[in-house]
Design an enzyme around this catalytic site. Structure first.
Site, PDB file in Angstrom:
ATOM      1  N   ASN A   1      -2.789  -1.226   0.702  1.00  0.00           N
ATOM      2  CA  ASN A   1      -3.792   0.047   0.655  1.00  0.00           C
ATOM      3  C   ASN A   1      -4.150   0.399   2.230  1.00  0.00           C
ATOM      4  O   ASN A   1      -4.155   1.979   2.309  1.00  0.00           O
ATOM      5  CB  ASN A   1      -5.144  -0.163   0.070  1.00  0.00           C
ATOM      6  CG  ASN A   1      -5.761  -1.293   0.644  1.00  0.00           C
ATOM      7  OD1 ASN A   1      -5.499  -2.187   0.547  1.00  0.00           O
ATOM      8  ND2 ASN A   1      -7.240  -0.965   0.840  1.00  0.00           N
TER       9      ASN A   1
ATOM     10  N   CYS B   1      -5.052   6.119  -1.209  1.00  0.00           N
ATOM     11  CA  CYS B   1      -4.284   4.744  -1.481  1.00  0.00           C
ATOM     12  C   CYS B   1      -3.745   4.645  -2.976  1.00  0.00           C
ATOM     13  O   CYS B   1      -2.714   4.391  -3.549  1.00  0.00           O
ATOM     14  CB  CYS B   1      -5.014   3.466  -0.907  1.00  0.00           C
ATOM     15  SG  CYS B   1      -6.667   3.412  -1.658  1.00  0.00           S
TER      16      CYS B   1
END
Lengths: 263, 263, 263, 263
Positions: free
Chosen positions: D230, D69
């Site tokens: 994320n 992420c």
């Protein structure tokens, strides 16, 4: 409970912050805790450590059981009305922070799950009800707790159905009579501004219990609202308050922190 | 209200998301809104836009008044019990997010003050009570609202005092009978896990109303818990649902978002 | 600035918490504040009220200008390295709470908009940079501020590019040398546990500045992390600290609050 | 890694969301993961699943490794500058939510401890740096991550020191050239209003990467700011995007959610 004999050998005076010795009645304990009590011989010897109700007994006590946080907020809110036999029924709704769940991590306390929760923790059957029954015998008290996004703090909204008509002015008078000399109870009821009722965030770190109220027009309902920091007046702070009384020192020693704003 | 004639010239069908035309009774309006209603001639022509109660009327309506958010959560929670005349009294406690206060900045909505608040917004006298009285006539409904740390969402905890003994199994049956075909109502009641009752954060952006319940043993209390996103099922989403009905298209069109987790 | 003559007639010693008299250089003021300074005659007479750097001057000062919150966190983090001429360049990233925006409500501070924000407040051009340039002359300091979900508190992450290789052990030594006698600075650097670096929430209500660091292996970067409560060490608390010095009383008077945990 | 042979028997195409096959270089893996890689034979066969950089390779790939992420947010922010050899050095500061820590409860994720945290998670040595080195070879990239009060979301503030002077207008042109046809990248740069730069809360549940920037006057610094969810563009969403490419269907299938506001 299991180690109380050991602790008594170590100290002449004991304040128990656990839930083991708060109740006088064995049957009440068994009903709410779902197990037998191992030391019923000591139940009568513990004083329920709520100074606003049992100050003189605490002063001379050897054994004090500090109240539960939800019970503290509820009993302090309702006690003046109960003393005057004004409560027919009460519905108490507590909004509580995550520290009430203790310091052990769990799936329920995992931040992505607990964050932003408005979680019905105990719609019925909360153990602290047993303390309310003991301290406020007579009227039916219906209790529910909801966990919200907050670390410290309790707001108890108590919907009291009154036995007789009492005006807001009378309610003011009743609470002033009982609480005007109390070092840790404040009546909070403003006509304007942001903070018109008790607000737990302002009490973080303090030992105060703030109490407000509003009378519903055209009904027999009185809403009494109380706020505490569950880790202070609802736990360690209240134990220190009892400790001060037991030692004969100023009741507010170590509990002078006035809170933060904004927070 | 002031511009309704203008709007009617522009559109053959109108959904009003304001509070102006939700009530049929002029006196009820005046009591709760504290002013005269300027267009009493139209009150009877508006349909109260809660599809779960007035679906057929909405389908053929020219004028629909979308319900208030707190009223939606409360009426959907209590309607099945009310329909069966089971409610003696109800105490409803709503926990609400900051978007309920509208989109205009104020001292009360200033982040350092609003953040972490557990604020008794309307202990008594909330205007949405008028809608509850209209839709659920008969039993006394006592309502309080508390603003908590949340942007979107409502949790309504309804403490219902029953006229007759109803088991949890019976409650299941009642809610299933009324709601099993409803596209936006879900019964949420789990025996274990973190999400045992409705949780508003899981509904952010959705049009669902989740409903759960718990029967208090040894009393006449039933706790019914409902959750909605106040900006969806409590506002725009519900208006879209009525819009779909009025146009004869699939009721769920544009309302398919299932929600996010974790959030 | 406009009322300083009036205030001086009222008090022999003045601590200014505004930004008006923090800078010695008129051109620096004009560059960062975008306007002319109205009282350049007084600029040299004000002492920059950061006790860790100007304690003796503050003691004897009549006029003290209390530092900006971001400047305080940054200057205290970098000062020991700057004093030893170790800084080639620094990139400072401040994470700040909503109280830094002041107490006036605005669209940006409206709770539904401000809640959960991670908002690039000043990627470049923040006014507090002027104070950093004044106190830490020489190396380029690049500053950005991001507003996050928090009411009180600042975390400054300072990415320092070193002029010469300095080990973590050396950094420990440098910070201990400068700060071990400081009443409000603590080095926070733990090898395990949850709180291994400074954490602003633990400082809410306190006057502490906690400082930690970590040396990047294989590069010339040293990350220095500092945390303060922007309303205390970053504002009122620091002013009280200067006040204590100016009056010759214990520097920590009124600033003893140790903070809350959990919070 | 340990079960990859098993998985390959089950499916002709595999998207790995773990960190096992993101790196081509065994030595880079060992340096950042601190252990030997068990299946170096497969490293070259996996395509790094960032469609904005490797779309054609993903289309025909049998094995795709979805990016981390923090790496996604950073690489997408810096890639257009890197492609034009404009980056001398970059300091990247990621602010991340609690879901980045995974779904297992721990002391660090316990709500009373994690709530309100501004926690320096990895001041140096974050594993995702390895992916940045692989995808953006050449310039030194210094990375730090700070965990803040948020469940979903990343904001990456990238302080880029430029090799040559580039105006804001040029930066606009560069990013438009590279990203104007990208379905999930948006340039966010407003002169006024609340949302002038990318804001992760608006991206919750979406697959977007929003990118903004600001040029520091009088220095060689350009601040590039990127935001993602994320759990979406930083994880499952990006894997779905690769999945769509691998199957030859519309790249945005299942990723159409536009986000919520307010939230």
């Amino acid at each position: 409970m299991d180690r109380i004999d050991e602790f008594r050998k170590l100290a002449p005076k004991i304040i128990d912050s656990s839930a083991d010795f708060r109740l006088k009645s064995t049957s009440l304990y068994e009903r709410y805790y779902g197990r037998e009590h191992g030391r019923t011989d000591l139940l009568e010897r513990f004083v329920y450590g709520l100074p606003e109700r049992h100050r003189e007994s605490i002063r001379s006590a050897e054994l004090v059981a500090s109240p539960g946080c939800n019970a503290t907020a509820t009993i302090l809110a309702l006690s003046p009305l109960h003393r005057r036999d004004l409560i027919e029924t009460a519905v108490v709704e507590v909004k509580a922070g995550s520290s009430e769940g203790g310091n052990a991590a769990s799936d329920a306390s995992h931040h992505p799950e607990r964050s932003g929760a408005v979680r019905s923790y105990k719609p019925t059957g909360h153990r602290h009800v047993a303390e309310m029954i003991q301290e406020l015998p007579g009227p039916a008290i219906h209790f529910s707790a909801t966990s919200i996004e907050m670390v410290r703090g309790i707001l108890a909204t108590c919907h009291v159905f009154l036995k007789e008509d009492v005006s807001e002015k009378d309610v003011w008078k009743i609470y002033r009579e009982d609480y005007s000399d109390e070092p840790f109870i404040r009546i909070v009821k403003e006509r304007s501004g942001i903070y018109r009722y008790p607000e737990p965030k302002l009490l973080a770190g303090t030992n105060y219990c703030d109490i407000g109220f509003e009378r519903e027009s055209g009904s027999d309902r009185l809403v009494v609202i109380s706020a505490i920091d569950n880790l202070m007046k609802g736990a360690a702070g209240q134990s220190v308050q009892s400790f001060n009384l037991m030692l004969g020192i100023d009741e507010t020693t170590g509990l002078e922190f006035p809170g933060l704003h904004p927070i």
